[in-house]
Design a protein around this motif. Structure first.
Motif, PDB file in Angstrom:
ATOM      1  N   GLY A 124       0.801  -1.213   0.000  1.00 46.64           N
ATOM      2  CA  GLY A 124       0.000   0.000   0.000  1.00 46.64           C
ATOM      3  C   GLY A 124       0.831   1.260   0.000  1.00 46.64           C
ATOM      4  N   SER A 125       0.203   2.326   0.405  1.00 45.93           N
ATOM      5  CA  SER A 125       0.768   3.664   0.390  1.00 45.93           C
ATOM      6  C   SER A 125       1.863   3.836   1.430  1.00 45.93           C
ATOM      7  CB  SER A 125      -0.355   4.666   0.670  1.00 45.93           C
ATOM      8  OG  SER A 125       0.148   5.899   1.078  1.00 45.93           O
ATOM      9  N   LEU A 126       2.809   4.707   1.113  1.00 47.75           N
ATOM     10  CA  LEU A 126       3.877   5.066   2.053  1.00 47.75           C
ATOM     11  C   LEU A 126       3.335   5.589   3.378  1.00 47.75           C
ATOM     12  CD1 LEU A 126       6.106   7.106  -0.395  1.00 47.75           C
ATOM     13  CD2 LEU A 126       6.767   4.976   0.707  1.00 47.75           C
ATOM     14  N   THR A 127       2.182   6.227   3.333  1.00 43.54           N
ATOM     15  CA  THR A 127       1.690   6.938   4.513  1.00 43.54           C
ATOM     16  C   THR A 127       0.410   6.347   5.111  1.00 43.54           C
ATOM     17  OG1 THR A 127       0.520   8.514   3.082  1.00 43.54           O
ATOM     18  CG2 THR A 127       2.736   9.125   3.805  1.00 43.54           C
ATOM     19  N   GLU A 128      -0.022   5.206   4.627  1.00 45.89           N
ATOM     20  CA  GLU A 128      -1.271   4.622   5.114  1.00 45.89           C
ATOM     21  C   GLU A 128      -1.240   4.355   6.620  1.00 45.89           C
ATOM     22  OE1 GLU A 128      -3.947   0.641   4.358  1.00 45.89           O
ATOM     23  OE2 GLU A 128      -2.705   1.384   2.712  1.00 45.89           O
ATOM     24  N   ASP A 129      -0.202   3.703   7.102  1.00 45.64           N
ATOM     25  CA  ASP A 129      -0.115   3.422   8.540  1.00 45.64           C
ATOM     26  C   ASP A 129       0.015   4.713   9.347  1.00 45.64           C
ATOM     27  OD1 ASP A 129      -0.395   0.635   8.426  1.00 45.64           O
ATOM     28  OD2 ASP A 129       1.760   0.307   8.239  1.00 45.64           O
ATOM     29  N   LEU A 130       0.748   5.667   8.824  1.00 45.05           N
ATOM     30  CA  LEU A 130       0.884   6.954   9.511  1.00 45.05           C
ATOM     31  C   LEU A 130      -0.473   7.643   9.648  1.00 45.05           C
ATOM     32  CD1 LEU A 130       2.709   9.112  10.755  1.00 45.05           C
ATOM     33  CD2 LEU A 130       3.026  10.033   8.450  1.00 45.05           C
ATOM     34  N   HIS A 131      -1.270   7.615   8.595  1.00 39.74           N
ATOM     35  CA  HIS A 131      -2.621   8.182   8.665  1.00 39.74           C
ATOM     36  C   HIS A 131      -3.433   7.542   9.784  1.00 39.74           C
ATOM     37  CE1 HIS A 131      -3.535  11.063   5.544  1.00 39.74           C
ATOM     38  NE2 HIS A 131      -2.808  10.380   4.688  1.00 39.74           N
ATOM     39  N   ARG A 132      -3.384   6.241   9.834  1.00 41.81           N
ATOM     40  CA  ARG A 132      -4.183   5.537  10.839  1.00 41.81           C
ATOM     41  C   ARG A 132      -3.744   5.933  12.256  1.00 41.81           C
ATOM     42  NH1 ARG A 132      -7.655   1.252  10.534  1.00 41.81           N
ATOM     43  NH2 ARG A 132      -7.133   0.910   8.363  1.00 41.81           N
ATOM     44  N   LEU A 133      -2.442   5.978  12.478  1.00 38.66           N
ATOM     45  CA  LEU A 133      -1.937   6.389  13.796  1.00 38.66           C
ATOM     46  C   LEU A 133      -2.368   7.806  14.148  1.00 38.66           C
ATOM     47  CD1 LEU A 133       1.692   4.987  13.806  1.00 38.66           C
ATOM     48  CD2 LEU A 133      -0.129   4.403  15.411  1.00 38.66           C
ATOM     49  N   LEU A 134      -2.188   8.722  13.208  1.00 38.10           N
ATOM     50  CA  LEU A 134      -2.512  10.120  13.489  1.00 38.10           C
ATOM     51  C   LEU A 134      -4.015  10.342  13.627  1.00 38.10           C
ATOM     52  CD1 LEU A 134       0.010  11.977  11.156  1.00 38.10           C
ATOM     53  CD2 LEU A 134       0.151  11.667  13.631  1.00 38.10           C
ATOM     54  N   SER A 135      -4.801   9.535  12.957  1.00 39.15           N
ATOM     55  CA  SER A 135      -6.252   9.710  13.025  1.00 39.15           C
ATOM     56  C   SER A 135      -6.872   9.059  14.253  1.00 39.15           C
ATOM     57  CB  SER A 135      -6.909   9.122  11.773  1.00 39.15           C
ATOM     58  OG  SER A 135      -6.481   9.798  10.629  1.00 39.15           O
ATOM     59  N   LEU A 136      -6.292   7.973  14.717  1.00 41.19           N
ATOM     60  CA  LEU A 136      -6.933   7.196  15.779  1.00 41.19           C
ATOM     61  C   LEU A 136      -6.291   7.344  17.147  1.00 41.19           C
ATOM     62  CD1 LEU A 136      -7.543   3.910  13.773  1.00 41.19           C
ATOM     63  CD2 LEU A 136      -9.175   5.746  14.255  1.00 41.19           C
ATOM     64  N   CYS A 137      -5.088   7.901  17.207  1.00 44.03           N
ATOM     65  CA  CYS A 137      -4.369   7.839  18.473  1.00 44.03           C
ATOM     66  C   CYS A 137      -4.040   9.198  19.078  1.00 44.03           C
ATOM     67  CB  CYS A 137      -3.077   7.041  18.289  1.00 44.03           C
ATOM     68  SG  CYS A 137      -3.390   5.335  17.784  1.00 44.03           S
TER      69      CYS A 137
ATOM     70  N   SER B  48      -5.269  13.666  19.284  1.00 37.45           N
ATOM     71  CA  SER B  48      -6.339  14.631  19.052  1.00 37.45           C
ATOM     72  C   SER B  48      -6.161  15.336  17.705  1.00 37.45           C
ATOM     73  CB  SER B  48      -6.346  15.680  20.168  1.00 37.45           C
ATOM     74  OG  SER B  48      -5.187  16.495  20.064  1.00 37.45           O
ATOM     75  N   VAL B  49      -7.230  15.928  17.207  1.00 42.24           N
ATOM     76  CA  VAL B  49      -7.183  16.676  15.950  1.00 42.24           C
ATOM     77  C   VAL B  49      -6.181  17.823  16.065  1.00 42.24           C
ATOM     78  CG1 VAL B  49      -8.518  18.152  14.399  1.00 42.24           C
ATOM     79  CG2 VAL B  49      -9.529  16.061  15.312  1.00 42.24           C
ATOM     80  N   GLU B  50      -6.182  18.506  17.204  1.00 43.38           N
ATOM     81  CA  GLU B  50      -5.269  19.631  17.400  1.00 43.38           C
ATOM     82  C   GLU B  50      -3.810  19.172  17.327  1.00 43.38           C
ATOM     83  OE1 GLU B  50      -7.781  18.888  19.639  1.00 43.38           O
ATOM     84  OE2 GLU B  50      -9.178  20.417  18.918  1.00 43.38           O
ATOM     85  N   MET B  51      -3.520  18.063  17.980  1.00 42.44           N
ATOM     86  CA  MET B  51      -2.147  17.558  17.942  1.00 42.44           C
ATOM     87  C   MET B  51      -1.782  17.090  16.532  1.00 42.44           C
ATOM     88  SD  MET B  51      -0.183  14.644  20.164  1.00 42.44           S
ATOM     89  CE  MET B  51      -0.103  15.610  21.652  1.00 42.44           C
ATOM     90  N   LYS B  52      -2.728  16.437  15.861  1.00 42.63           N
ATOM     91  CA  LYS B  52      -2.478  15.977  14.492  1.00 42.63           C
ATOM     92  C   LYS B  52      -2.103  17.149  13.592  1.00 42.63           C
ATOM     93  CE  LYS B  52      -4.608  13.710  10.574  1.00 42.63           C
ATOM     94  NZ  LYS B  52      -5.802  13.147   9.999  1.00 42.63           N
ATOM     95  N   GLU B  53      -2.838  18.237  13.702  1.00 35.07           N
ATOM     96  CA  GLU B  53      -2.538  19.427  12.900  1.00 35.07           C
ATOM     97  C   GLU B  53      -1.148  19.975  13.214  1.00 35.07           C
ATOM     98  OE1 GLU B  53      -5.831  22.004  13.749  1.00 35.07           O
ATOM     99  OE2 GLU B  53      -7.140  20.976  12.323  1.00 35.07           O
ATOM    100  N   ARG B  54      -0.758  19.887  14.460  1.00 30.94           N
ATOM    101  CA  ARG B  54       0.532  20.432  14.889  1.00 30.94           C
ATOM    102  C   ARG B  54       1.720  19.542  14.489  1.00 30.94           C
ATOM    103  NH1 ARG B  54      -0.127  20.456  20.241  1.00 30.94           N
ATOM    104  NH2 ARG B  54       1.448  18.933  20.720  1.00 30.94           N
ATOM    105  N   VAL B  55       1.548  18.226  14.522  1.00 32.82           N
ATOM    106  CA  VAL B  55       2.702  17.342  14.344  1.00 32.82           C
ATOM    107  C   VAL B  55       2.853  16.733  12.953  1.00 32.82           C
ATOM    108  CG1 VAL B  55       2.681  16.735  16.799  1.00 32.82           C
ATOM    109  CG2 VAL B  55       1.587  15.201  15.143  1.00 32.82           C
ATOM    110  N   THR B  56       1.839  16.796  12.113  1.00 37.31           N
ATOM    111  CA  THR B  56       1.904  16.094  10.829  1.00 37.31           C
ATOM    112  C   THR B  56       3.067  16.565   9.961  1.00 37.31           C
ATOM    113  OG1 THR B  56      -0.453  15.589  10.831  1.00 37.31           O
ATOM    114  CG2 THR B  56       0.666  15.521   8.716  1.00 37.31           C
ATOM    115  N   ALA B  57       3.178  17.856   9.706  1.00 45.21           N
ATOM    116  CA  ALA B  57       4.255  18.364   8.832  1.00 45.21           C
ATOM    117  C   ALA B  57       5.639  18.038   9.398  1.00 45.21           C
ATOM    118  CB  ALA B  57       4.082  19.851   8.588  1.00 45.21           C
ATOM    119  N   PRO B  58       5.899  18.327  10.685  1.00 47.04           N
ATOM    120  CA  PRO B  58       7.224  17.958  11.216  1.00 47.04           C
ATOM    121  C   PRO B  58       7.472  16.449  11.221  1.00 47.04           C
ATOM    122  CG  PRO B  58       6.088  19.431  12.742  1.00 47.04           C
ATOM    123  CD  PRO B  58       5.131  19.090  11.659  1.00 47.04           C
ATOM    124  N   LEU B  59       6.427  15.653  11.425  1.00 48.52           N
ATOM    125  CA  LEU B  59       6.590  14.201  11.432  1.00 48.52           C
ATOM    126  C   LEU B  59       6.935  13.680  10.033  1.00 48.52           C
ATOM    127  CD1 LEU B  59       6.505  11.626  13.105  1.00 48.52           C
ATOM    128  CD2 LEU B  59       4.051  11.507  12.657  1.00 48.52           C
TER     129      LEU B  59
END
Length: 125
Positions: free
Chosen positions: A46-59, A61-72
């Motif tokens: 699958g996709s390079l980022t599929e597992d990353l999406h699942r972690l960021l979406s399920l584990c 908060s939305v606020e933290m996801k917005e803050r950490v996605t680009a640096p991650l």
């Protein structure tokens, strides 16, 4: 998912082995050391980022996801580049490609997570 999988298998899209059910209960830790990832029965190409999406979406908060996605994403790419350079090879995609993959994989992982949400909503984990 089947359409996406066929596109990945039949094109020049960079693909990887995906865990397929990546969320916090799949990690086994001893203190601060990751010992293992478990529960691989949904693994697939699958996709390079599929597992990353699942972690960021399920584990987190939305606020933290917005803050950490680009640096991650940047951290992931830099670590992968350094690791592959140490093995005298190059990453077969650019950082821009990684960002594009992240954006394009979002609809797939959102649908997969919504489907699984009903199963997880009664989970004590």
């Amino acid at each position: 998912w089947f359409i996406f999988a066929s596109i990945v298998r039949n094109s020049d899209v960079v693909s990887v082995l995906v865990h397929g059910d990546m969320w916090s209960p799949q990690f086994l830790w001893k203190n601060d050391d990751l010992l293992s990832l478990v529960d691989w029965q949904l693994a697939h190409i699958g996709s390079l980022t599929e597992d990353l999406h699942r972690l960021l979406s399920l584990c987190i908060s939305v606020e933290m996801k917005e803050r950490v996605t680009a640096p991650l994403l940047r951290y992931y790419y830099n670590q992968l580049t350094a690791t592959m350079k140490a093995k005298n090879t190059e990453v077969p995609f650019t950082f821009d490609y990684l960002q594009k993959d992240y954006r394009e994989t979002l609809p797939l992982t959102a649908c997969m997570s919504l489907f699984a949400l009903s199963l997880w909503s009664n989970s004590p984990v």
